[in-house]
Design an enzyme around this catalytic site. Structure first.
Site, PDB file in Angstrom:
ATOM      1  CB  VAL A 143      -0.989  -0.007   1.193  1.00  0.00           C
ATOM      2  CG1 VAL A 143      -1.979  -1.159   1.059  1.00  0.00           C
ATOM      3  CG2 VAL A 143      -0.265  -0.082   2.536  1.00  0.00           C
ATOM      4  CG  HIS A 158      -3.791  -6.110  -0.541  1.00  0.00           C
ATOM      5  ND1 HIS A 158      -2.857  -6.891   0.089  1.00  0.00           N
ATOM      6  CD2 HIS A 158      -4.634  -6.974  -1.167  1.00  0.00           C
ATOM      7  CE1 HIS A 158      -3.124  -8.181  -0.141  1.00  0.00           C
ATOM      8  NE2 HIS A 158      -4.191  -8.248  -0.913  1.00  0.00           N
ATOM      9  N   GLY A 222       9.066 -11.081  -3.069  1.00  0.00           N
ATOM     10  CA  GLY A 222       8.905 -10.680  -1.676  1.00  0.00           C
ATOM     11  C   GLY A 222       7.512 -10.841  -1.105  1.00  0.00           C
TER      12      GLY A 222
HETATM   13  P1  OAD Z   1       4.592 -11.127   4.338  1.00  0.00           P
HETATM   14  O1  OAD Z   1       5.052 -10.344   5.525  1.00  0.00           O
HETATM   15  O2  OAD Z   1       3.653 -12.240   4.580  1.00  0.00           O
HETATM   16  O3  OAD Z   1       5.850 -11.737   3.564  1.00  0.00           O
HETATM   17  C1  OAD Z   1       6.962 -10.949   3.245  1.00  0.00           C
HETATM   18  C2  OAD Z   1       7.897 -11.772   2.400  1.00  0.00           C
HETATM   19  O4  OAD Z   1       8.954 -10.924   1.980  1.00  0.00           O
HETATM   20  C3  OAD Z   1       8.540 -12.953   3.131  1.00  0.00           C
HETATM   21  O5  OAD Z   1       8.380 -14.113   2.342  1.00  0.00           O
HETATM   22  C4  OAD Z   1       9.999 -12.567   3.232  1.00  0.00           C
HETATM   23  O6  OAD Z   1      10.873 -13.680   3.097  1.00  0.00           O
HETATM   24  C5  OAD Z   1      10.156 -11.637   2.051  1.00  0.00           C
HETATM   25  N1  OAD Z   1      11.248 -10.663   2.169  1.00  0.00           N
HETATM   26  C6  OAD Z   1      11.767 -10.100   3.290  1.00  0.00           C
HETATM   27  N2  OAD Z   1      12.751  -9.239   2.969  1.00  0.00           N
HETATM   28  C7  OAD Z   1      12.881  -9.273   1.613  1.00  0.00           C
HETATM   29  C8  OAD Z   1      13.711  -8.592   0.670  1.00  0.00           C
HETATM   30  N3  OAD Z   1      14.651  -7.715   1.053  1.00  0.00           N
HETATM   31  N4  OAD Z   1      13.540  -8.873  -0.648  1.00  0.00           N
HETATM   32  C9  OAD Z   1      12.601  -9.750  -1.055  1.00  0.00           C
HETATM   33  N5  OAD Z   1      11.795 -10.408  -0.214  1.00  0.00           N
HETATM   34  C10 OAD Z   1      11.913 -10.173   1.103  1.00  0.00           C
HETATM   35  O7  OAD Z   1       4.016 -10.066   3.293  1.00  0.00           O
HETATM   36  P2  OAD Z   1       3.054 -10.298   2.031  1.00  0.00           P
HETATM   37  O8  OAD Z   1       3.222 -11.660   1.464  1.00  0.00           O
HETATM   38  O9  OAD Z   1       3.233  -9.146   1.136  1.00  0.00           O
HETATM   39  O10 OAD Z   1      -2.555  -7.508   3.448  1.00  0.00           O
HETATM   40  O11 OAD Z   1       1.639 -10.206   2.717  1.00  0.00           O
HETATM   41  C11 OAD Z   1       0.490 -10.207   1.911  1.00  0.00           C
HETATM   42  C12 OAD Z   1      -0.594  -9.432   2.586  1.00  0.00           C
HETATM   43  O12 OAD Z   1      -0.784  -9.915   3.926  1.00  0.00           O
HETATM   44  C13 OAD Z   1      -0.285  -7.962   2.787  1.00  0.00           C
HETATM   45  O13 OAD Z   1      -0.552  -7.182   1.652  1.00  0.00           O
HETATM   46  C14 OAD Z   1      -1.194  -7.582   3.915  1.00  0.00           C
HETATM   47  C15 OAD Z   1      -0.946  -8.775   4.814  1.00  0.00           C
HETATM   48  O14 OAD Z   1      -1.893  -9.071   5.734  1.00  0.00           O
HETATM   49  C16 OAD Z   1      -3.401  -6.603   3.977  1.00  0.00           C
HETATM   50  O15 OAD Z   1      -3.085  -5.838   4.859  1.00  0.00           O
HETATM   51  C17 OAD Z   1      -4.743  -6.603   3.360  1.00  0.00           C
END
Ligand code: OAD
Length: 274
Positions: A143, A158, A222
């Site tokens: 976001v 989102h 990510g």
């Molecule tokens: P998560 O917090 O679930 O996952 C973050 C991912 O980013 C993990 O798999 C990490 O390994 C990876 N990561 C960390 N540092 C990184 C880097 N430097 N480069 C690449 N990857 C990295 O976040 P999302 O999967 O985005 O929704 O979560 C999805 C949704 O769940 C969000 O949009 C949010 C949340 O609840 C809402 O708020 C509606």
């Protein structure tokens, strides 16, 4: 012809001033050269993602994309959901129960994001979008506005942190304010963050489905693969599929290839555009 020879063909294309020295190689007719380059690049896909001139690319980003900008992810140690209960801050129920608390949470997130800057990873995706034009579709679960700051035009499935909307009028507007009380619209309705909360329908879902159908390359960056509908996109496409991130996502088995590392470090050299 040896692989080394083929590498020379690629250099000759990339650096035209060297072409005169590539006499044997440059006698090949142009379409043959292109074919060989395409094949060679496919065999090199362990290191880079080759994007053919006919490819349509779908990029899905998640919180890890912005982690190196200092914006917390959700599920990592120190992630937002380690310190906050989703149902208290990011659900229609939470909004009904305690809208002021919800605004405090999103005001805090606005403050976190206000001083963040895009990484080389954001800039690499923006550069790819400039090269591919409408052949690239960037869909983000984030976001924040770091993709825009880098020059991309993503679909925010989102919602957007720096937008709000009146519950009644429903039209989103730019808003970077920090609220300690619930703001009201001129119509009297409560103004809420322009965010898709749990249980609500994500934005742009029809456009996402249509684009997934025609995409030939799918790259997720990510995202932990735990949240729907984004987690299922990789299983809904016939494209070649790639994951970029430091850890395995939950839906790892659905990807053809993974690139292990941070987005800001891998993306700047990851794409090989044919
Ligand atoms: P998560 O917090 O679930 O996952 C973050 C991912 O980013 C993990 O798999 C990490 O390994 C990876 N990561 C960390 N540092 C990184 C880097 N430097 N480069 C690449 N990857 C990295 O976040 P999302 O999967 O985005 O929704 O979560 C999805 C949704 O769940 C969000 O949009 C949010 C949340 O609840 C809402 O708020 C509606």
């Amino acid at each position: 012809m040896s692989l080394q020879g083929l590498e020379c063909v690629r250099s000759a294309i990339a650096f035209p001033w060297q072409v005169k020295r590539m006499t044997a190689v440059t006698r090949l007719p142009h379409p043959v050269v292109k074919f060989i380059i395409a094949k060679l690049s496919e065999t090199q896909s362990m290191e880079r993602i080759y994007i053919k001139p006919t490819d349509r690319v779908f990029v899905l980003t998640g919180a890890g994309m912005s982690a190196e900008s200092g914006i917390p992810t959700f599920r990592d140690t120190n992630g937002l959901w380690r310190n906050h209960r989703v149902e208290e801050v990011a659900s229609p129920d939470a909004w009904r129960r305690d809208p002021q608390f919800v605004w405090e949470f999103y005001s805090m997130r606005r403050m976190d994001a206000a001083t963040a800057h895009p990484t080389p990873g954001h800039r690499a995706l923006a550069a790819l979008e400039r090269t591919l034009g409408s052949r690239l579709f960037l869909c983000t679960q984030n976001v924040d506005n770091l993709h825009e700051q880098a020059g991309s035009r993503p679909l925010h499935m989102h919602g957007e942190l720096f937008k709000s909307r009146c519950e009644r009028c429903r039209v989103p507007f730019d808003d970077a304010n920090i609220y300690h009380e619930v703001p009201r619209c001129a119509c009297g309705g409560k103004i809420r963050p322009h965010i898709c909360w749990f249980g609500e329908r994500v934005f742009g879902v029809d456009r996402v489905r249509r684009t997934l159908e025609v995409s030939t390359v799918f790259i997720a960056i990510g995202t932990s693969g735990m949240v729907e509908p984004a987690a299922s996109f990789v299983g809904q496409t016939k494209a070649r599929t790639f994951y970029v991130g430091p850890e395995e996502p939950l839906n790892l088995a659905s990807f053809d290839e993974t690139f292990t590392g941070k987005a800001g470090e891998l993306l700047p050299t990851l794409f090989d555009v044919g």
